[in-house]
Design a protein around this motif. Structure first.
Motif, PDB file in Angstrom:
ATOM      1  N   ASP A   1       0.826  -1.213   0.000  1.00  0.00           N
ATOM      2  CA  ASP A   1       0.000   0.000   0.000  1.00  0.00           C
ATOM      3  C   ASP A   1       0.859   1.261   0.000  1.00  0.00           C
ATOM      4  O   ASP A   1       0.516   2.247  -0.650  1.00  0.00           O
ATOM      5  N   THR A   2       1.987   1.219   0.709  1.00  0.00           N
ATOM      6  CA  THR A   2       2.901   2.367   0.721  1.00  0.00           C
ATOM      7  C   THR A   2       3.451   2.624  -0.681  1.00  0.00           C
ATOM      8  O   THR A   2       3.524   3.771  -1.143  1.00  0.00           O
ATOM      9  N   VAL A   3       3.832   1.551  -1.364  1.00  0.00           N
ATOM     10  CA  VAL A   3       4.385   1.707  -2.721  1.00  0.00           C
ATOM     11  C   VAL A   3       3.290   2.211  -3.675  1.00  0.00           C
ATOM     12  O   VAL A   3       3.536   3.083  -4.509  1.00  0.00           O
ATOM     13  N   LEU A   4       2.058   1.697  -3.513  1.00  0.00           N
ATOM     14  CA  LEU A   4       0.965   2.142  -4.397  1.00  0.00           C
ATOM     15  C   LEU A   4       0.619   3.609  -4.143  1.00  0.00           C
ATOM     16  O   LEU A   4       0.295   4.342  -5.079  1.00  0.00           O
ATOM     17  N   ARG A   5       0.734   4.044  -2.894  1.00  0.00           N
ATOM     18  CA  ARG A   5       0.523   5.467  -2.602  1.00  0.00           C
ATOM     19  C   ARG A   5       1.610   6.306  -3.271  1.00  0.00           C
ATOM     20  O   ARG A   5       1.337   7.337  -3.881  1.00  0.00           O
ATOM     21  N   ALA A   6       2.856   5.823  -3.170  1.00  0.00           N
ATOM     22  CA  ALA A   6       3.978   6.534  -3.814  1.00  0.00           C
ATOM     23  C   ALA A   6       3.773   6.566  -5.331  1.00  0.00           C
ATOM     24  O   ALA A   6       4.110   7.546  -5.999  1.00  0.00           O
ATOM     25  N   LEU A   7       3.195   5.506  -5.880  1.00  0.00           N
ATOM     26  CA  LEU A   7       2.921   5.459  -7.320  1.00  0.00           C
ATOM     27  C   LEU A   7       1.875   6.517  -7.698  1.00  0.00           C
ATOM     28  O   LEU A   7       2.047   7.235  -8.692  1.00  0.00           O
ATOM     29  N   GLU A   8       0.808   6.636  -6.897  1.00  0.00           N
ATOM     30  CA  GLU A   8      -0.215   7.656  -7.181  1.00  0.00           C
ATOM     31  C   GLU A   8       0.383   9.058  -7.082  1.00  0.00           C
ATOM     32  O   GLU A   8       0.105   9.917  -7.916  1.00  0.00           O
ATOM     33  N   ASP A   9       1.228   9.284  -6.063  1.00  0.00           N
ATOM     34  CA  ASP A   9       1.911  10.582  -5.905  1.00  0.00           C
ATOM     35  C   ASP A   9       2.738  10.892  -7.133  1.00  0.00           C
ATOM     36  O   ASP A   9       2.702  11.998  -7.670  1.00  0.00           O
ATOM     37  N   LEU A  10       3.489   9.897  -7.568  1.00  0.00           N
ATOM     38  CA  LEU A  10       4.376  10.054  -8.722  1.00  0.00           C
ATOM     39  C   LEU A  10       3.558  10.432  -9.958  1.00  0.00           C
ATOM     40  O   LEU A  10       3.903  11.354 -10.701  1.00  0.00           O
ATOM     41  N   LYS A  11       2.428   9.732 -10.149  1.00  0.00           N
ATOM     42  CA  LYS A  11       1.606   9.997 -11.333  1.00  0.00           C
ATOM     43  C   LYS A  11       1.000  11.389 -11.275  1.00  0.00           C
ATOM     44  O   LYS A  11       0.948  12.086 -12.285  1.00  0.00           O
ATOM     45  N   SER A  12       0.557  11.826 -10.085  1.00  0.00           N
ATOM     46  CA  SER A  12      -0.062  13.154 -10.027  1.00  0.00           C
ATOM     47  C   SER A  12       1.001  14.241 -10.181  1.00  0.00           C
ATOM     48  O   SER A  12       0.751  15.261 -10.804  1.00  0.00           O
ATOM     49  N   ARG A  13       2.199  13.989  -9.676  1.00  0.00           N
ATOM     50  CA  ARG A  13       3.283  14.977  -9.858  1.00  0.00           C
ATOM     51  C   ARG A  13       3.624  15.131 -11.325  1.00  0.00           C
ATOM     52  O   ARG A  13       3.726  16.235 -11.831  1.00  0.00           O
ATOM     53  N   VAL A  14       3.774  13.996 -12.003  1.00  0.00           N
ATOM     54  CA  VAL A  14       4.160  14.044 -13.418  1.00  0.00           C
ATOM     55  C   VAL A  14       3.083  14.768 -14.219  1.00  0.00           C
ATOM     56  O   VAL A  14       3.370  15.544 -15.115  1.00  0.00           O
TER      57      VAL A  14
END
Ligand SMILES: Nc1ncnc2c1ncn2[C@@H]1O[C@H](COP(=O)(O)OP(=O)(O)O)[C@@H](O)[C@H]1O
Ligand SMILES: [Mg+2]
Length: 206
Positions: free
Chosen positions: A190-203
């Motif tokens: 879940d931590t990695v998936l949250r980081a993935l969502e953060d990454l996508k919204s930043r990009v």
């Protein structure tokens, strides 16, 4: 195919199938890039060869299959590894999609991340399928990291590969991949998936 055949000629490297001590092997040579400054070019090729050789030793210790490393020559930017008969996951998926390959891959990537290792070029061309087994290859950009944000980069690169190369099976492949990933690291997923969502919204917003 005869020994000595060219397997692949990419922008970065030449791969040739050839005998090594009586074993069928792959010679991977990183080629000079004429437009790069020669000494920078040599340093980069050496670094990537070193990273790949190191990963080919480390991953099997973690229970993540790779072709066996036979020999490395940093001066020549040359790696000699076991030849794996089979095809890439890209080819396998194009001829007949099997979600089980993706669940298995998710487990291997989860295991690699759990041991603090990131691939950084996770695409279906960099996975070999041989019978029921998967092998991870092309490890020249790989690095040690325990940071979920770095793990999320692997997932993002892989998700983009599914979007661009396998759009018709993308949803199912991604679900199967994440199922395998979660099986291997329930705690961190879940931590990695949250980081993935953060990454996508930043990009998206840069
Ligand atoms: N050990 C191996 N056995 C069989 N085929 C391989 C092996 N290593 C690489 N290949 C084939 O060569 C291709 C390119 O290898 P790769 O290591 O990904 O180099 P590149 O950096 O040029 O992408 C792979 O996609 C795969 O088809
Ligand atoms: Mg590759």
């Amino acid at each position: 195919m005869e020994a000595g055949d060219v397997i692949a000629l990419g922008a970065e490297s030449l791969l040739v199938r050839h005998d090594w001590l009586g074993l069928l092997a792959v010679y991977k040579i990183r080629l000079p890039k004429p437009y790069r400054h020669p000494s920078l070019d040599e340093r980069l090729r050496r670094l990537r060869t070193r990273r790949e050789a190191r990963a080919l030793i480390r991953l099997p210790e973690m229970g993540v299959p790779t072709p066996t490393l036979y020999e490395v020559d940093l001066d020549l930017s040359l790696l000699i590894t076991e030849y794996i008969p089979g095809r890439t996951l890209k080819q396998a998926t194009e001829s007949s999609f099997d979600p089980d390959h993706y669940r298995k891959l998710g487990k291997l990537v989860g295991r690699m991340h759990e041991h603090g290792f990131v691939h950084y070029d996770l695409t279906t061309s960099n996975i070999l399928v041989s019978g029921d087994d998967l092998y991870i290859i092309d490890l020249g950009l790989s690095e040690d990291s325990d940071d979920p944000e770095d793990h999320a980069v692997d997932l993002r690169v892989f998700e983009r590969c599914l979007e661009s190369s396998h759009p018709e099976v993308k949803e199912e492949a991604w679900r199967a991949f994440l199922r395998g990933y979660r099986e291997e690291r329930e705690e961190a997923t879940d931590t990695v998936l949250r980081a993935l969502e953060d990454l996508k919204s930043r990009v998206r917003y840069i």
